[in-house]
Design a protein around this motif. Structure first.
Motif, PDB file in Angstrom:
ATOM      1  N   LYS A  16       0.853  -1.188   0.000  1.00  0.00           N
ATOM      2  CA  LYS A  16       0.000   0.000   0.000  1.00  0.00           C
ATOM      3  C   LYS A  16       0.891   1.241   0.000  1.00  0.00           C
ATOM      4  O   LYS A  16       1.683   1.443   0.906  1.00  0.00           O
ATOM      5  CB  LYS A  16      -0.928   0.020   1.213  1.00  0.00           C
ATOM      6  CG  LYS A  16      -1.875   1.220   1.208  1.00  0.00           C
ATOM      7  CD  LYS A  16      -2.837   1.176   2.378  1.00  0.00           C
ATOM      8  CE  LYS A  16      -3.789   2.352   2.356  1.00  0.00           C
ATOM      9  NZ  LYS A  16      -4.733   2.335   3.501  1.00  0.00           N
ATOM     10  N   SER A  51       0.611   5.297  -0.018  1.00  0.00           N
ATOM     11  CA  SER A  51      -0.351   6.378   0.213  1.00  0.00           C
ATOM     12  C   SER A  51       0.366   7.723   0.240  1.00  0.00           C
ATOM     13  O   SER A  51       1.372   7.883   0.927  1.00  0.00           O
ATOM     14  CB  SER A  51      -1.088   6.170   1.542  1.00  0.00           C
ATOM     15  OG  SER A  51      -1.785   4.963   1.556  1.00  0.00           O
ATOM     16  N   GLU A  86      -2.701   5.056  -3.396  1.00  0.00           N
ATOM     17  CA  GLU A  86      -3.655   6.118  -3.109  1.00  0.00           C
ATOM     18  C   GLU A  86      -2.948   7.465  -3.052  1.00  0.00           C
ATOM     19  O   GLU A  86      -1.967   7.628  -2.331  1.00  0.00           O
ATOM     20  CB  GLU A  86      -4.379   5.856  -1.788  1.00  0.00           C
ATOM     21  CG  GLU A  86      -5.208   4.578  -1.773  1.00  0.00           C
ATOM     22  CD  GLU A  86      -5.902   4.358  -0.444  1.00  0.00           C
ATOM     23  OE1 GLU A  86      -5.637   5.163   0.480  1.00  0.00           O
ATOM     24  OE2 GLU A  86      -6.685   3.410  -0.339  1.00  0.00           O
TER      25      GLU A  86
END
Length: 619
Positions: free
Chosen positions: A347, A349, A369
Motif C-alpha cells: 500500500k 499512500s 492512493e
C-alpha cells in the motif's frame, strides 16, 4: 585510611553487612552529597573476587580513587545511588543480585560479562567517558536519562528472558557511539520516548544494532520513537512483535538490510506503544521519520506488517529481495523508490517520487492512493512469466508517469485515478469480463458495481467479489473509459482502445434519458454494429436485409412474376451499386421505395462492417 590516602584491599574476603559498616566507620566523611548527611570518603578500593553476603548500602559515597569489584559476588542488592566517583568503577565478571547506580557521577564504567539476577540501573547518572556493559547477562537494564560523554557498549549483552526483563534508554544522551551488535534484548525494549513532548533520546555517534534480537517467539514491543540518530545500522536485526520508529530523525546513513520480523497475532499493546504509533498495527512501523540519507531496507523478512508512515526524505528508499506479508508506505519528497520481492500486499499512500522508481512484486495486492511521480514509475511482477500483480486501488493517484506492466486490474478502481488518459499499460492485462451472452470486452469494476446497484442487473452481481463503495456514476465511468481509450490511441494501439471505446459508448447510452433522441440513435448504433466494433452484426443485418427486401420486392414491388434468385441478384447489385440498376424494369412504386431503402442501408451496413474489421486488425 583515616587520611583517605590508603588502599582499601578486600580481595578474596567474605563480608557481611556488619563488617562493611565497621570498615566504612573508620573512614573520613563529608556532607557534600545529595543526602547532606555525613557519608564516607572512600580511598582506592579493591574488592576482587570478594563476596558480599548481605545487602550492601553504599548510597551517597564519595569515591576519590578507582573502585574495582572485579569478579566480586553480591548475594543481595547493591545500592550506590547518588554516589560520586571521581575516577571510575570496574565490575568485570561480577555476580549481582541487582545493582542501582542511579543519579551517580562517574568518569567511566567497565562492567563486562556481568551477571545480574535483578535489574541494573544507571538512570539519570552522568558518565564522563565510556560505559562498557558488553557480554553481560542481566534481568533488566535501565538507562533512562543517562548522560554518557563517550560510547555505550552493549555488544553481545543478554537482557531478560521469555517472560520477564526490560530495557530502557528513554531520554538518554550519548555523545559517542551506541554498540548493540549481537545483543539479545527483552520483549519490552524502550530506546526512545513514548511521548512526543518528552525529551528525546539522542545518539550523536553511530548506532550499531547489527545482528541484534528484540523480543522472542514473535512477541515483543520495541520502541525507537522520538530518537535522534546521526547514523544507524540495523543489518541482520531480528524483531519480534510490534516495533515503532515513530518520529525518529536520522541525519546520517541508515542501513536496514536483511531484517527479520516475526509476529504472533492478538498481542496486547501497552499504553506507551499506543501513544507514539498508529491505533492499530501488527509489525514494524516507521512513522514520521526523517531520513537525510538513502534508506536501504534490503532483504527484509516479515510475517507481520511493515509500515512506512509519513516518511520524509530527499534521497532514495530501497526494498530489494524482501519477503513481507504486508507493506505500506506514506512518503514525502522521496527521490527514487524501488521495491522488489515477495509481498502479501503493498500500500502506497500520498507518496511523491521526484525521480520515479519501480515496484516489482511477486503476487499479492497493490493499493496506490494519492501518489504522484515526476519521472516514470514502473509497476510490474517480479517474474513476468508468473502470476500477475493485482492492483486494487488507484484512488486519487496521478498516473501520468506510471507504467503498468503485466498486471491484474480486474479489481482496480481505475475511475478514481487522476490523468487516466496518460496511463501506460504494457504486456498482458487482466480485467473483468461481462456475463455470458454479452459482448466480450474489458470491463471496469465500477461499471459492474453501477449495473448491479443502480441498474439492478442481477447477472452482473456474480462478477463482484465484494461490495464496491462508493458506486461511480455513469458520467464518471464514461470519462474513465474515454481516458483509457485516449491513452491507448496515443500509443497507436487501436485494437487495445476498442474495448474502452465500447465501454465509453455504453455508459453514454445508459446515461442518456430513456426516451431521448440521443438514446434512440445510440441504441440503434449499438444494435446494428456494436458501436462500429462488431462486424458480424452489420454483416448479419445486411444478409437479413437482403433476404427480407428481396421477399418484399417479389411480393409487392414487381408488376410481373420473377423468381427469387433473379430478384436476389437484383437486390445485391442494387445494394453495392451507386447507379440505378436496370435489370428489372417493371417495378411499381413500392418496388422503387424498396430499392431506395436498399441503396441506403446496404452501403451503410457494409461501411460499418469494414470499419469494425479495420479497428480489429489495425496495429
Amino acid at each position: 585510611m583515616a587520611a583517605g590516602t590508603e588502599i582499601l584491599q578486600l580481595s578474596g574476603l567474605t563480608i557481611d553487612g556488619k563488617t562493611w559498616s565497621a570498615i566504612v566507620a573508620t573512614l573520613p566523611t563529608t556532607n557534600n552529597n545529595p543526602s547532606n548527611q555525613p557519608q564516607p570518603i572512600m580511598p582506592l578500593t579493591i574488592c576482587m573476587e570478594t563476596r558480599f553476603s548481605d545487602k550492601v548500602n553504599m548510597q551517597h559515597y564519595t569515591w576519590e580513587k578507582d573502585v574495582s569489584f572485579r569478579k566480586a559476588r553480591f548475594d543481595d542488592e547493591v545500592w550506590l545511588m547518588g554516589s560520586t566517583f571521581e575516577r571510575g568503577i570496574e565490575l568485570d565478571g561480577a555476580l549481582l543480585g541487582s545493582l542501582n547506580l542511579g543519579n551517580c557521577t562517574l568518569k567511566h564504567i567497565r562492567a563486562r560479562k556481568v551477571t545480574a539476577t535483578g535489574a541494573v540501573s544507571l538512570a539519570n547518572s552522568k558518565i564522563e567517558e565510556e560505559c562498557d556493559l558488553s557480554e553481560g547477562i542481566l534481568e533488566a537494564l535501565h538507562l533512562q536519562g543517562t548522560q554518557i560523554g563517550g560510547s555505550l557498549n552493549l555488544q553481545n549483552i543478554k537482557i531478560g528472558d521469555s517472560n520477564s526483563g526490560s530495557f530502557n534508554l528513554t531520554a538518554a544522551n550519548i555523545s559517542g557511539d551506541l554498540n548493540c551488535t549481537a545483543g539479545q534484548f527483552p520483549r519490552s525494549s524502550t530506546l526512545g520516548s513514548p511521548y512526543r513532548d518528552s525529551e528525546a533520546t539522542n545518539i550523536q555517534g553511530l548506532s550499531d544494532f547489527r545482528g541484534a534480537t528484540f523480543g522472542d517467539n514473535g512477541i515483543g514491543e520495541c520502541l525507537f520513537a522520538h530518537m535522534e540518530l546521526r547514523g544507524a545500522d540495523f543489518t541482520d536485526v531480528t524483531f519480534n512483535g510490534r516495533v515503532s520508529f515513530s518520529h525518529v530523525r536520522l541525519s546520517g546513513r541508515c542501513e536496514m538490510q536483511n531484517i527479520t520480523h516475526n509476529y504472533v497475532d492478538n498481542q496486547p499493546t501497552s499504553p506507551k506503544l499506543k501513544s507514539g504509533t498508529s491505533k492499530q498495527f501488527a509489525g514494524i512501523e516507521l512513522r514520521n521519520v526523517i531520513f537525510e540519507e538513502t534508506v536501504e531496507l534490503n532483504g527484509w523478512k516479515s510475517d507481520g506488517s511493515i509500515q512506512l508512515n509519513s516518511i520524509t526524505t530527499e534521497k532514495s528508499i530501497e526494498l530489494l529481495d524482501v519477503d513481507i506479508a504486508q507493506f505500506s508506505a506514506l512518503l514525502v519528497g522521496c527521490q527514487y523508490f524501488i521495491a522488489r520481492g515477495h509481498f502479501g500486499s503493498i500500500k502506497l499512500s500520498r507518496c511523491q517520487f521526484s525521480s520515479g522508481g519501480q515496484v516489482r512484486a511477486d503476487g499479492g495486492e497493490l493499493h496506490i492512493e494519492q501518489c504522484s511521480s515526476s519521472a516514470p514509475l514502473t509497476i510490474a511482477p517480479l517474474d513476468m512469466s508468473k502470476t500477475l500483480v493485482a492492483v486494487h486501488t488507484l484512488n486519487g493517484t496521478d498516473v501520468s508517469n506510471f507504467i503498468f506492466s503485466h498486471l491484474d486490474l480486474a479489481n482496480a478502481r481505475l475511475e478514481t485515478a487522476a490523468n487516466l488518459d496518460k496511463i501506460v499499460v504494457q504486456g498482458p492485462l487482466a480485467m473483468k469480463r461481462p456475463p455470458r451472452f454479452r459482448v466480450k470486452r474489458a470491463v471496469l469494476l465500477g461499471e459492474i458495481a453501477c449495473r448491479t446497484t443502480m441498474l439492478n442487473r442481477r447477472r452482473w452481481r456474480r462478477l463482484l467479489d465484494s461490495d464496491v463503495t462508493p458506486v461511480p456514476s455513469l458520467p464518471e465511468l464514461q470519462a474513465a473509459y474515454r481516458a483509457l481509450r485516449k491513452s491507448q490511441e496515443d500509443r497507436k494501439d487501436s485494437p487495445g482502445s476498442a474495448d474502452f471505446y465500447y465501454g465509453e459508448m455504453e455508459m453514454r447510452r445508459l446515461a442518456s434519458p430513456r426516451l431521448s433522441v440521443e438514446r434512440g440513435i445510440l441504441t440503434l448504433y449499438w444494435i446494428v454494429s456494436g458501436y462500429g466494433l462488431r462486424a458480424w452484426r452489420a454483416l448479419a443485418l445486411l444478409g437479413a436485409s437482403l433476404t427480407i427486401t428481396t421477399a418484399l420486392l417479389i411480393r409487392f414491388g414487381l408488376t410481373q412474376p420473377t423468381d427469387f434468385q433473379e430478384s436476389l441478384i437484383f437486390s445485391l447489385q442494387n445494394t453495392i451499386s451507386i447507379t440505378n440498376t436496370t435489370f428489372l424494369t417493371k417495378m411499381n412504386h413500392t418496388g422503387a421505395w424498396i430499392q431506395i431503402f436498399q441503396k441506403i442501408t446496404g452501403p451503410a451496413l457494409i461501411a460499418l462492417a469494414a470499419l469494425a474489421l479495420r479497428g480489429r486488425v489495425k496495429k
